[in-house]
Each structure stands twice: as C-alpha cells, then as structure tokens.
Design a protein around this motif. Sequence first.
Motif, short mmCIF file in Angstrom:
data_model
loop_
_atom_site.label_atom_id
_atom_site.label_comp_id
_atom_site.label_asym_id
_atom_site.label_seq_id
_atom_site.Cartn_x
_atom_site.Cartn_y
_atom_site.Cartn_z
N ALA A 43 0.93 -1.09 0.07
CA ALA A 43 -0.04 -0.06 0.21
C ALA A 43 0.80 1.18 0.00
N VAL A 44 0.74 2.15 -1.02
CA VAL A 44 1.28 3.28 -0.90
C VAL A 44 0.65 4.51 -1.03
N HIS B 62 4.37 2.09 2.24
CA HIS B 62 5.28 3.04 1.66
C HIS B 62 4.51 4.47 1.72
N PHE B 63 5.30 5.40 2.33
CA PHE B 63 4.49 6.72 2.64
C PHE B 63 5.53 7.85 1.86
N ALA B 64 5.25 8.19 0.94
CA ALA B 64 5.77 9.34 0.06
C ALA B 64 5.04 10.59 0.41
N LEU C 180 9.37 5.29 5.22
CA LEU C 180 8.89 6.46 5.20
C LEU C 180 9.94 7.52 4.58
N ALA C 181 9.53 7.58 3.18
CA ALA C 181 10.28 8.41 2.26
C ALA C 181 10.16 9.92 2.43
N PHE D 220 6.07 3.26 14.54
CA PHE D 220 5.64 2.19 13.73
C PHE D 220 6.20 0.90 13.99
N LEU D 221 7.28 1.03 14.73
CA LEU D 221 7.87 -0.25 15.37
C LEU D 221 7.04 -0.78 16.69
N GLY D 222 6.91 0.34 17.33
CA GLY D 222 5.99 -0.05 18.52
C GLY D 222 4.69 -0.36 18.27
N ALA D 223 4.22 -0.05 17.22
CA ALA D 223 2.93 -0.80 16.65
C ALA D 223 2.81 -2.20 16.26
N GLY D 224 4.24 -2.67 16.20
CA GLY D 224 4.23 -3.78 15.54
C GLY D 224 4.99 -4.21 14.32
N ALA D 225 5.10 -3.17 13.57
CA ALA D 225 5.89 -3.36 12.20
C ALA D 225 7.17 -3.96 12.65
N ALA D 226 7.71 -4.90 11.55
CA ALA D 226 8.90 -5.64 11.80
C ALA D 226 10.24 -4.92 11.61
N ALA D 227 9.98 -3.94 10.44
CA ALA D 227 11.32 -3.05 10.10
C ALA D 227 10.52 -1.72 9.60
N SER D 228 11.43 -0.85 9.63
CA SER D 228 10.98 0.52 9.16
C SER D 228 12.43 1.02 8.19
N VAL D 229 12.07 1.78 7.17
CA VAL D 229 13.13 2.50 6.57
C VAL D 229 12.87 4.11 6.57
N SER D 230 13.96 5.04 7.21
CA SER D 230 13.39 6.19 7.55
C SER D 230 14.66 7.04 7.28
N SER D 231 14.48 8.36 7.06
CA SER D 231 15.61 9.43 6.78
C SER D 231 16.25 10.22 7.97
N LEU D 232 17.72 10.28 7.82
CA LEU D 232 18.05 11.22 8.78
C LEU D 232 18.02 12.85 8.51
N TRP D 233 17.85 12.85 7.07
CA TRP D 233 18.12 14.38 6.78
C TRP D 233 17.39 14.50 5.58
#
Length: 786
Positions: free
Chosen positions: A548-549, A612-614, A661-662, A684-697
């Motif tokens: 889902a995007v 996926h969230f853009a 999280l793009a 998202f991890l606290g809600a149960g997702a196994a992994a997340s990809v997110s950006s530092l900047w």
Amino acid sequence: MRTLVLCFSLSIYAQTASVLSPKELLDASGAALDRGDYPAAIEQATAAAKAFERDGNSALLGEALNTAGAAYLYQGKYTEARPQFERALALARKSKDARTEIRLLNNVGNVDFFVGRYAAAFEAYQAAATRLRDVEAAPWHSQRKRQTLTNLGVLHLQLGQNRRALELFREVLALPAGDEPANERAQILTNLAVAYRRLGDPYKALDRYREAQRLLEGDPSAAASLYALHNIGVVQALDLGDLEAALQTFSKSLRLAEKSGNPRETAIEHIYLGETLLRMKRFGGARQEFAKALALNAGNSSQRWTALYGTGKAYELEGNSRVALEHHQQALQTIEALRDSLSVSSLKAEFLADKRDVYDAVILGLLRAQGKAAKPAEIFQHIEQGRARNLKESAVAGSSVDLSTVERCLPEDTALVEYCVSAERIIALWITRGGSRIVDAPLTANQRQMMETLAQALSSPSSAWKELAAAVSKAVLPAAWNLNAGGIRKLVIVPDGILHSIPFEVLQWDKQARVIERFDVSYLPSAQFIARAKPASGRQWPWQTQTAVFADPLPAAGLQGALFDNAPRLLRSAEEAQAIAEALPGAARLFLGPENLKRHLIEMNGDIPVLHFATHAAVDTTDSRRSRMQFTPESGDASSQYLFSNEVSRLALRKVELVTLAACDSERGHFVRGEGPDNLSRAFLGAGAAASVSSLWRVADRATEHLMAGFYRRLAKGETKASALRQAKLEFLHSGGKQESPYYWAAFVLTGDGHTPLAAVWRWWQIALAAVAGPLLLWLALRRWL
C-alpha cells in the motif's frame, strides 16, 4: 514543571427539597465531581440524565451529560467522555443556549487535546471563539472568552508555537477580571512564564512566576504557591546560574512544604536543596539534605531514587567511589521497582537526576571496580535496562532477554554492536554467536564535537565529511581493530546518544573499505529486539494485496491551515508510487492525491505486508507527540489531515513486514536519553511493524526516487531488506559522480528486522505453469501405473 491545567467550567444547580429528585441527583453528582469521587459523579449524573430525558427537561439533561462527561474526562476515559459532551452540545445548539454551547465546545476540544487530536481540538476551540463574537454583549462573555483563549493558548504551547501562545495568554490577562479566582489568574501567569522561558527570556519568565506566587501566597492549600516557587528556583538555577538565589528560594519553599504537613512535598524540597548544594560543591550539606529526603520516604518512590543517586554523586565527587557505587546500585534497584510510575514523577529531569544517569553511573562504577574482569552479561543487563524503555515495555516488544539469549539468536555471520555513550566514556559490547567482549574507551569533548560536526556535514553535498568520518571511526569502532570479524557479513548496530545521528555505513572499517562495503547494516532500538517474533511470512498469492502506497497529499484550507502551515503538493511522489507498485510482486493499492486518506490506513488494520509513505512529515525535536504525517483532509473531519506519532502507536501492525517513510527527516525526533530519537519510525515499530526505513535528513527528490527504485527492485528478487538497501546505496557510492556523496544515499537507515526477505509471492506464470504441468504429470503417472 507540572502538567498545565486546562479550564473546565461546570454549572451546578441549587438543591431542591425532594431528596431523591433528579435535581438532587444532579447536585450530588456535581459535589462528587468537586471532591474527586468520579465513579459516584458518573453514577448520579447518569441517573439524573435518564430522569431529565424522561421528563423532557433538555436544559438539565445537558447539565447532567456535561457533568458525566467531565467525570469521565478527569478519569482519562476519553472515549466515554466524548459522547456525553457531544450530546449535550447538540441540546445546547437546539435551544440556542450560546453560553452552554461555548462551554461544551471547549470540553469537546479538551477531549481531543488529551488524546493528541490537536487539529480537531483547534477546530473546536476556534468554533467556540467564533460563537463568542455573536454574544459580545452578554454579561458572561469575558468568562467564556477567558476559558476559550486559555485553551487555545495551552494548545499552541503544546505544539511549540510559543509566540502565538504568548499573545493569547496576554489577551486573557487583558480581559476584565470580574470574579476570576486568584488561582486561575496565577495559572495564566504560569503559562505565560513557560512561553517566555521557551522563547529565551528567563527574566520575564521569572517576573511572571513571581507575580503568580504573590497571587497565591494566601492560598490555604499552599500547593499552588509552592509550585510557583519551584519554577522560580529552577529559572534561577538553570537559566540565570544564580545558585545562591536558588538556594534561598528552595529554602523558602521547604518551609512552606513543612507548614503544609505534606511529607512528599517536603521530601521534594530537600532534594531541590540537595541538588543546589551539590552544584555549589557543598557535598556534606548536599548529603544531609538527601538523607532528610530519604527519611521522609522510607518506601519506594521517585524521591527515594533521586535522593540515593544524589548521595552517590556527592560521594563520587568526594573521591569515595566504592560507597558511591553502592548508592547508585540502590537507586537503580528503586528505579526498576518503580518503572510504571517514573513517567509521572513530579521531579524535573532537566534540573534533577535523570534516570539514565543512574544506569551510566552503575556501569562506569562496575567497570572501574572490576577492570578487565568486568562481566559482559552484567554490563549488558544494565545497558539494556537503561535504554528504549517505551518500546521494551510495549505489548509488541516481548519480555527482556539476557546476553546468552541474544548470542543464541544471532546467525553465524552476524555481529551485534551495542553502545553506551556517557559524558566521558564510550562503551561497546561486541556480541556474536561465539561470545561477547567489552571495549571501553575515553570520549573526549573534541571527539564528541567531531561526531556532531560529521552528522551536520553529511546532510549537505559536501566533501568535508571524509576526514571527519575517518576521525570519528577511530572513536566509534575501536572494537573493529582487535576483534575477529572473519565470517561476519552483517552488522546490527544499537546506537546511543550522538551515535543515533550518524549512519555507520559511512564510517571507515579498515584502510580498504567503508562499513557499507563490508557489511549489511541495520539498527535496533535495543538488543532485545533481535529475539522479537517475526510476522508470518507464508507465500502470498498474486491477487493478495502486498503493498500500500500513500503519496501526494492535497493541502488543506480553512481553519486547519491556521494551526499548521500547509505544505506544497508532491507531484513526483505519484510517479514514485507507480514505480514501487510495478516493482514488487502481488497486488498493490495506491492512495494518491484526493485518495491519500488517513482512514484508509486505519481501515487496513495492519493486514498489508508493505507500507510506503511518500508524503510530508513534520518532525518535532522538542515533543514527539507533535510529530506528524500529512494526509489529504476530509471535509468535516479536522483530525483527518494529520497522523500524529501517538496515533501511529495505537495501530495494530503485527503483520506488517516493512514500513518505508520516504518523507524528509522521518528518523529525527525528540531525543530522549536512553531512548534515542522518539520519532515516527519508532512509533511504527512500537505498533508491531517488523522493520522501518526512514531518513536522517532531507534528501533531493530525484535521488530518493532512484534509491527507492533500486531498493524495491532487489526486494522483489528475494534479497533481505538490509542487503537490498545496501546494494541500492552502493550504486550511488560507486557511481563516480557527485551522487557518491553520502548526502544522496546515507540518510536512509533500516531499523528493526533487516535480515529476512519479504514474504514470497507466487507469480502468475508459476500458477499457469502449475495449471498446465499438474494434469500432464498426473496423466503420465496414471499411464505408467496402468
């Protein structure tokens, strides 16, 4: 600073002669509410409401509903409070009772405020403000305006919009006082002081606190006056550095606490005095004050661990490390016993002992006392106890694990490196299936500064990062030079402190390669997540929704735009969504533009493996509850435009294997010592997702598109999440052009389970082949048998 108080006004009618009349029940419910007996208030107000409804008395029915709603609200039962207020509001509007309508709009807004639906709360308060303009001649107008503006001010204060809050509180103070109680005006002055202090003006903050304190000096309860004195002392000590003045203020507040006869408040004042004396290097006097606090709190309490820790600090500064360690260990034991109550401690972490300091003190004390004989299992236990407590204690995180369990859970080709960064030391636990080792090294102010500078340099396309990365590597990876990394292909990093801001992939592993060129890298909030149960990953059918995007939210207009600035369209994100849908096998659902609705995410109930969230994300580095993602708003629903981090935490995402999280800066957030950045990724991890990809900047849009395309293309081939992200990054690093700079690829980090692939999906050609081959094989088998 204690929690700010919102205003609720409840009109209680006079008693009637009949003891069992509905009116008497209403009065009794109001009295129960005033004395804090909320169950009784609810029971009596509900009974009165039924009687008023039967008699057709809509005015008193509304009062009873409002009383029941307030009782539910004070109990924190927001789901039960809302329908009471909304029903009463409908009655007030029907009877055109503006005074009651405005009061109830504020109470509805208060419900939304306490559950974090800030946009909805703003809309309710603004509706009350709009209604006030219709009744400016009413004698009660100033009272209701004071309530409404106060609630708006507290909301803006909560959202970090301090200058707007300042304006609102000033407007409240300019209203005719009328019969305004002194404690209410003092509360406004206190809120105003909070805004001034946040805006960097401690002198005006101090003036407002003092004005509030003068108003409250005659308060028979003394609690409000004591609160004002606390804040005066804190400003003097922290903002102005005037410890002598703070000592006098806390001495005065101690006398007030002793006069009140409240041992808890008296113990707190002794601790404030002890902390002040400690900062003044008067160690003997500090220990005496802490001892007095302990004498008043013989049982477990937040004051007890603070006093024990303060005593330990005094002994440590006097050179008695052995006795200091004993006190620090007692403080730690008390904290562990009080885990559930720490979040409501009345002591301020910014001025008094923060619980993470206690864990650091015990760890460093053990290392000093035991030297090379220090036990990795014992150090591991204390490091884990002092980190990621919010996620560790959530229902999805599972129970705590020991070092031997972590070792058994690690594959042969994986090493987990867990860090503990204190003021002067950096400790690394190198953990593999074959055993563990402690590496303890000094951390200088210059090294810490280089780490901060590197984190800043990476967020722009600059070449200055190379020398910084080389220098930081020597401080961060001392374990790498002396530990056998043969056969290790995967690194799991549990960072701490400033290390949360540095992507380890850019660091230099050896003279030939950077970390990313040697290892698949993933991150964890704490080591215990290595043993966390993975979501079911059976093979999926191609018609099942795999992805889902959500992309390209539409901006909002109207009232919501006054609360948060509208962000521009993300037109290219729709193309990114289409590319992701085409790359991954299985069915995909695209929510673009007007269909990018928050309710679609909630209705999924976490049944789709890849999200996926853009979209736009607003990250708040002061209060994580204000961090949010943007969706397309729906008409009539003010809360539909934003998904706040606390709402994310309430989603059920146990079947979700990956959240990407793009959005910009999605890995940043309010930094909590021991927790790391409390951000959307963690939610998202606290809600149960196994992994997340997110950006530092913030990363350029086109670079993000290319990196995500490579990432998902490799995921579709069955690569693990960490390997897919690493290979996508290496394309940039080895491109030979300007995009080899980490600015373009290092921002995106993978947190959680990075070393399993996504659930496999049957392809249509495989199903077609099976449909043809199955009957053929059966025919051949039967022919041979016959």
